[in-house]
Design an enzyme around this catalytic site. Sequence first.
Site, PDB file in Angstrom:
ATOM      1  N   GLY A 148       0.834  -1.204   0.000  1.00  0.00           N
ATOM      2  CA  GLY A 148       0.000   0.000   0.000  1.00  0.00           C
ATOM      3  C   GLY A 148       0.856   1.236   0.000  1.00  0.00           C
ATOM      4  O   GLY A 148       1.286   1.729  -1.034  1.00  0.00           O
ATOM      5  N   GLY A 199       3.729   1.461   2.040  1.00  0.00           N
ATOM      6  CA  GLY A 199       5.113   1.120   2.365  1.00  0.00           C
ATOM      7  C   GLY A 199       5.587   1.686   3.691  1.00  0.00           C
ATOM      8  O   GLY A 199       6.779   1.842   3.918  1.00  0.00           O
ATOM      9  N   THR A 200       4.662   2.004   4.603  1.00  0.00           N
ATOM     10  CA  THR A 200       5.079   2.603   5.868  1.00  0.00           C
ATOM     11  C   THR A 200       5.124   1.595   7.017  1.00  0.00           C
ATOM     12  O   THR A 200       5.203   1.987   8.178  1.00  0.00           O
ATOM     13  CB  THR A 200       4.125   3.750   6.272  1.00  0.00           C
ATOM     14  OG1 THR A 200       2.804   3.222   6.341  1.00  0.00           O
ATOM     15  CG2 THR A 200       4.167   4.872   5.269  1.00  0.00           C
ATOM     16  N   ASP A 256      -0.325   8.963  12.159  1.00  0.00           N
ATOM     17  CA  ASP A 256       0.859   9.805  11.976  1.00  0.00           C
ATOM     18  C   ASP A 256       1.462   9.632  10.585  1.00  0.00           C
ATOM     19  O   ASP A 256       2.137  10.508  10.074  1.00  0.00           O
ATOM     20  CB  ASP A 256       1.918   9.471  13.035  1.00  0.00           C
ATOM     21  CG  ASP A 256       1.467   9.929  14.417  1.00  0.00           C
ATOM     22  OD1 ASP A 256       0.375  10.533  14.504  1.00  0.00           O
ATOM     23  OD2 ASP A 256       2.192   9.680  15.392  1.00  0.00           O
ATOM     24  N   ARG A 301      -5.263  -2.746  11.265  1.00  0.00           N
ATOM     25  CA  ARG A 301      -6.065  -2.176  12.363  1.00  0.00           C
ATOM     26  C   ARG A 301      -5.458  -0.854  12.836  1.00  0.00           C
ATOM     27  O   ARG A 301      -5.096  -0.692  14.016  1.00  0.00           O
ATOM     28  CB  ARG A 301      -6.180  -3.144  13.543  1.00  0.00           C
ATOM     29  CG  ARG A 301      -6.910  -4.424  13.229  1.00  0.00           C
ATOM     30  CD  ARG A 301      -7.012  -5.320  14.444  1.00  0.00           C
ATOM     31  NE  ARG A 301      -7.804  -4.719  15.508  1.00  0.00           N
ATOM     32  CZ  ARG A 301      -9.125  -4.775  15.595  1.00  0.00           C
ATOM     33  NH1 ARG A 301      -9.820  -5.433  14.688  1.00  0.00           N
ATOM     34  NH2 ARG A 301      -9.761  -4.195  16.581  1.00  0.00           N
ATOM     35  N   ALA A 302      -5.420   0.091  11.930  1.00  0.00           N
ATOM     36  CA  ALA A 302      -4.772   1.368  12.220  1.00  0.00           C
ATOM     37  C   ALA A 302      -5.587   2.211  13.191  1.00  0.00           C
ATOM     38  O   ALA A 302      -6.777   1.971  13.419  1.00  0.00           O
ATOM     39  CB  ALA A 302      -4.564   2.137  10.924  1.00  0.00           C
ATOM     40  N   GLU A 326      -3.159  -8.361   7.857  1.00  0.00           N
ATOM     41  CA  GLU A 326      -1.791  -8.008   7.467  1.00  0.00           C
ATOM     42  C   GLU A 326      -1.341  -8.638   6.153  1.00  0.00           C
ATOM     43  O   GLU A 326      -0.202  -9.078   6.014  1.00  0.00           O
ATOM     44  CB  GLU A 326      -0.804  -8.348   8.604  1.00  0.00           C
ATOM     45  CG  GLU A 326      -1.182  -7.649   9.906  1.00  0.00           C
ATOM     46  CD  GLU A 326      -0.077  -7.670  10.959  1.00  0.00           C
ATOM     47  OE1 GLU A 326       0.991  -8.224  10.684  1.00  0.00           O
ATOM     48  OE2 GLU A 326      -0.309  -7.108  12.047  1.00  0.00           O
ATOM     49  N   VAL A 373      -6.150  -9.215  -0.805  1.00  0.00           N
ATOM     50  CA  VAL A 373      -5.924  -7.788  -1.023  1.00  0.00           C
ATOM     51  C   VAL A 373      -7.230  -7.039  -0.795  1.00  0.00           C
ATOM     52  O   VAL A 373      -8.252  -7.367  -1.400  1.00  0.00           O
ATOM     53  CB  VAL A 373      -5.466  -7.512  -2.472  1.00  0.00           C
ATOM     54  CG1 VAL A 373      -5.122  -6.038  -2.655  1.00  0.00           C
ATOM     55  CG2 VAL A 373      -4.282  -8.382  -2.835  1.00  0.00           C
ATOM     56  N   TYR A 388       3.550   5.388  23.529  1.00  0.00           N
ATOM     57  CA  TYR A 388       4.518   5.374  22.450  1.00  0.00           C
ATOM     58  C   TYR A 388       5.906   5.566  23.042  1.00  0.00           C
ATOM     59  O   TYR A 388       6.109   6.480  23.837  1.00  0.00           O
ATOM     60  CB  TYR A 388       4.221   6.582  21.561  1.00  0.00           C
ATOM     61  CG  TYR A 388       4.154   6.271  20.105  1.00  0.00           C
ATOM     62  CD1 TYR A 388       2.945   5.985  19.498  1.00  0.00           C
ATOM     63  CD2 TYR A 388       5.309   6.291  19.329  1.00  0.00           C
ATOM     64  CE1 TYR A 388       2.883   5.717  18.151  1.00  0.00           C
ATOM     65  CE2 TYR A 388       5.246   6.018  17.984  1.00  0.00           C
ATOM     66  CZ  TYR A 388       4.036   5.732  17.392  1.00  0.00           C
ATOM     67  OH  TYR A 388       3.976   5.473  16.062  1.00  0.00           O
TER      68      TYR A 388
END
Lengths: 633, 680
Positions: free
Chosen positions: A211, A213-214, A278, A292-293, A343, A348, A553
């Site tokens: 998607g 790439g992060t 972010d 699951r962002a 994941e 897709v 975090y």
Amino acid sequence: MASNSSGGSDRQRVAQQRLRIITGHLQGREEGDSTIIAAECKAEGSQTYVSREEGKTVPRRRQEIMKWNGWGYSDTKFLFNKKGQAEFTGKRYRLSGMIIPALKEWFEGTFGASMQHKSPAAPVLNSGAVQPPTLNEAFLEELKSTGIPFSHDAEDRVYRAHGHCLHEIFALREGKVGRVPDMVVWPNCHDDVVKIVELACKHDVCLIPYGGGTSVSSGLECPTEETRCIVSVDTSQMNRILWIDEKNLTAHVEAGIVGQDLERLLNESGYCTGHEPDSMEFSSLGGWVATRASGMKKNIYGNIEDLVVHVKMVTPQGVIEKSCRGPRMSTGPDIHHFIMGSEGTLGVVTEVTMKIRPMPEYQKYGSVVFPNFEQGVACLREVAKQRCAPASIRLMDNEQFKFGHALKPQVSSMFTSFLDGLKKFYVTKFKGFDPDRLCVATLLFEGGREKVLQHEKQVYDIAAKFGGLAAGEDNGQRGYMLTFVIAYLRDLGMEYYVIGESFETSVPWDRVLDICRNVKARIIGECKNKGVQFQPLSTCRVTQTYDTGACVYFYFAFNYRGLSDPVHVYEQVERAAREEILANGGSLSHHHGVGKLRKEWMRETVSNVGMGMLQSVKDYVDPKNIFGNRNLL
Amino acid sequence: MSNTYRESCGAGLENEEFVDILEERRHSSDLGHALRTFSPHPYKGAESCSNADLNKAVLESQYLRYIAKEIAAETGSSVEEVREEACGILEEMSQNLQLKCIRLMGFTLSKVLKRLYSGIFVNMEGLNMLQQSIQEHPVILMPNHRSYMDFLIISYIMFTYDIPMPFIAAGIPLAGMKLVGQVLRRSGAFFIRRAIGSDKLYWAVLSEYVRTIVKTGIAPLEFFVEGLRSRTLKSVMPKLGMMHMVMEPFFKGEVYDITLIPISISYDRVLEESLLAHELLGIPKPKESTTALLKASKVLQEDYGSMHVNFGRPMSVRHLCEGKINRCQYNLVPRDLPQKPSVEVQACVSWLANLMVRVQEEGSVMGPWALMACLLLQAPTIVLTEEGLPWQELTDKTLWLRKLALDFGARLNWPSGQGQAPDTDVMSSTVALHGSVVNRKSGRVFLVQEEEPARNRPISPEEEMISTAAAVLMLASYRNMSLYIFVRPALLATALHITKTTQKDELLAFFCFLRDVFSNEFIFIPGNSSQDFEEACFLLKKCGAIHVSEQEVTVSDAGLEVLSFLQALLQPFIDTYQVIFRYLCENEVHVHAEKQFLTAVRNLATELILSGELHTYEALSSDTHKNVLSALQRLDTVTKSRASEQNEYTVNKAAVRRIDDILSGKIPPQMLHTTPEAKL
């Protein structure tokens, strides 16, 4: 104090500014788009709100605008200029083109780094270092006949072989390339994906969805043991909003769209999703669903699982989706929950119907200084208890507070610097706050103007009970800006022997302080044990509040001079930190996901039976392991 | 620090420097010392918190609120009443540390200590490490407990060296003493009832109090893991309750780490020596009262030699528990609610408690007297009382034993002086110091018999025996100070002696059997039996007593002296255990009430000694009697039940007989389980 002095026009200005930040990300896209070959797709719902030609951030050839061995846009980075001052290049961000006078001192002081000791990256990607592709000829032949664009160019493949874990970027900077996909395909629509998956099943090809790439979970890494041809399915060209339903406030969107485009395009119609992770500049809708962002404004808009109304996913067994758009269903376990967090192991995600909201009338930043972290956490807990959390509320610890200060751009006038000095004097001398203990919470309010002001007062009143002092909008806004630029800062560190990363967890309220203290201490202790010569930066912030707990975090970085295998040391320390998180009642992940990086703890996290359930779903949906990225299980 | 003093013997020591802290007191003003500026560096994470705040935090804790509700529901009283009761308990318990009082204490102690002791030797390196540790994590001071002196000596040293004053866990009887109770409380002592049993509220208040102290790190916590003062100068099996309370904040993640400081306090001569011996003979200990203390003040006129306080290397609980505890077990239930410790946690706490006692033992400093006591006790008692042991023989043997002890790694306090202080001088002065136990007349050493103040009637054989027994038990106590160093090789020597086998696996099995039977008597780390066996083999081999091959252990010609000494060292224990085993097997009843049992056993032992069948007066020690009962319970051959006023013990005679038979060598070692940890 500062919040009282700002007039109505100021608030308007700030709201405008926030919009400008988002639009600011988009400069320079025109050139990128000219190269896109539009292979028209006969998707259903042919009337699209926005046509591809209007321009999107992400071109097929990512290398045109993005770095191959670091974060973000090629034109944007931190550097120390000839005068030794830190500078942020480019034009895309509010900080772009500015001098950051305090950064150098902070950087040298915190890490023991020095301008004399540089660890530069390999300048260009050497295609010779990339293994020649293992192609499945039969698959290739049939793929050609579908007309779906593809490539087995070395650069294209390397770009899709990694996420942004430290070890991935570190290897690239050293010019090292491991197993990479053998080819990249760019489906243009759902039907293209169906064709690709059919062909992959027929010819036994391994597919890895890509998607934005992060990923920071080694999710995109190609399994070294994979011998089949690996095809990266880059969804970035599936980036249209197919329709907006204003009666029900939903939008139907192709899953490859990246966050900033989705938000900008919806804004043009007066709407937003409010989902702002972010990474939203680069991460994609499909990626959010698959991991699951969580977005920073989840208090108003919800996390991805709250936003999704309908999902379509192409699997080796066919397409999975629900038959209606009912807002809630009692029809056995929710099949969306097999998809969300899968994941890329099952299929897709191609199209998503998600909630939208009218754009907020009014936005306001804010910040509160607390005498210490304990008080800050107590305040956040109280805010959560009263269920009055603003769109976003984040609490940084003392180290991050100092870090934030180091990122203040050069002040334009004597007057501002005088004011800053006065504020500092007020907080530390008059109020007796210890500069080495105080911490700051950043706030973002959103909604109707009256309500925002009311809400703001409520939150500041609670904060006051915990010794919190309102510290102005600027500090708040800078806190959120930090979020977008921090990933660029890591690249700067890596130029000077400093490596680092962030990781996250979620934890019940009563454990928040303990986990913060223990994990930070564990990191410092492990660094010492592993022979790290310099004091590491070990810091945390509470970034989300829930009824029963919070998301925490951690940032961790150190100067690796004198270590022969810094990445290995880094990984050992991160592993120890994760053990510590789990031992302190923290979760394996709040929103980054498991990938391959955290797989070893899955079984103890979800129990044997849980693992069996997930495995049996995988076995049914994808018996030949076509989606072979080996994440999660 | 002028009078620095190096341990004479290198074994196990890296030239640790002990400094006599009284030296400075003898040269400068005690008042100045008491009024010195006290500015310690506290734990960096600690928030300043008054004693009242501490108590309030305890009473308002979620844990206590929960327990109060639960008890109210069970008993039918109101929550308010229960909370009031909790408040009362806390009032009775809590310390009230005040610097003023510490200064007063410091002044008095300076005077008293100088009168009693020729020196108080403290290892500076340990003290420096402690100073460092205190700033990093909550610290637990864990001294061994041999004398009332232990109570305040640590605080005295901490005060002298600017280290934060500890809160000290003490037994409630001390609190009852007029004045003294108050003084101790203000010196940081908090008081715990004996025999808390199943008093839920008391447990809750205590554990919350301890947990709060550890969690907040407001002061180092000092407690005696052995629970009670050792009556026998031997290490006592550790108590686990307090240990668990102290560790819990780490298990639950409430602190990052906890630092344990083992402290070994060693005395040349213990203040309470004769009191203890009498207690062991069943002559009850005087109630702890201020008048009793004043009466005892005649002890102040005597010389007690020197004292060593050895601060051990700080031990990290986090490090020690690595791989032993899965802290995730606390994830699913709120940490504030009462939770029964898991089997894993119990095992870990027990292991750690025993380990601490072992480390205390290793850190203790042994004087010549402990060695001489070993040898004196191996002479027949009649020789000691009637004809005396030749001085030359004793000194020769002592020097021989000194070498053996050093071979085994003991820390010896054997002043070597500047070349010219011959060893015999050291031994002479040692014997002189212990004039209450032995005296030296015309080249021979005699046991001191108690003088009856008014001898207007002939003394009965029983009375005479008590008098001899008291002296023997005192001697035994001093011998006990050295046991930890010899006990593992001694078990192997005994195994060799009883089994007559050379097979290593059979010896291991028998070794484990002995270790199991006697683990209430000597401290063994649970689960370490193979290591203990290896250690025994290694030490005996090192001193040339045995040859060890892959399968066999054989006695060397030169080894007989060592082996027979070691075996004789344990003989009194074996004899005593066997007397009791036989009593239990031959008695018609299966159920014994505790008090009657103890009296009966003592009478039986008296009878046997008088008739000459039993040679060791140590069989009269009530401490050993109780240990046998505990051991049998642990081995599941005796079950304890509570009937009306006191404990009752039901005996499985066949099982006891089997143990006795194995111990007598009637059952060949092949018949024993060979797995090290198997129960019998």
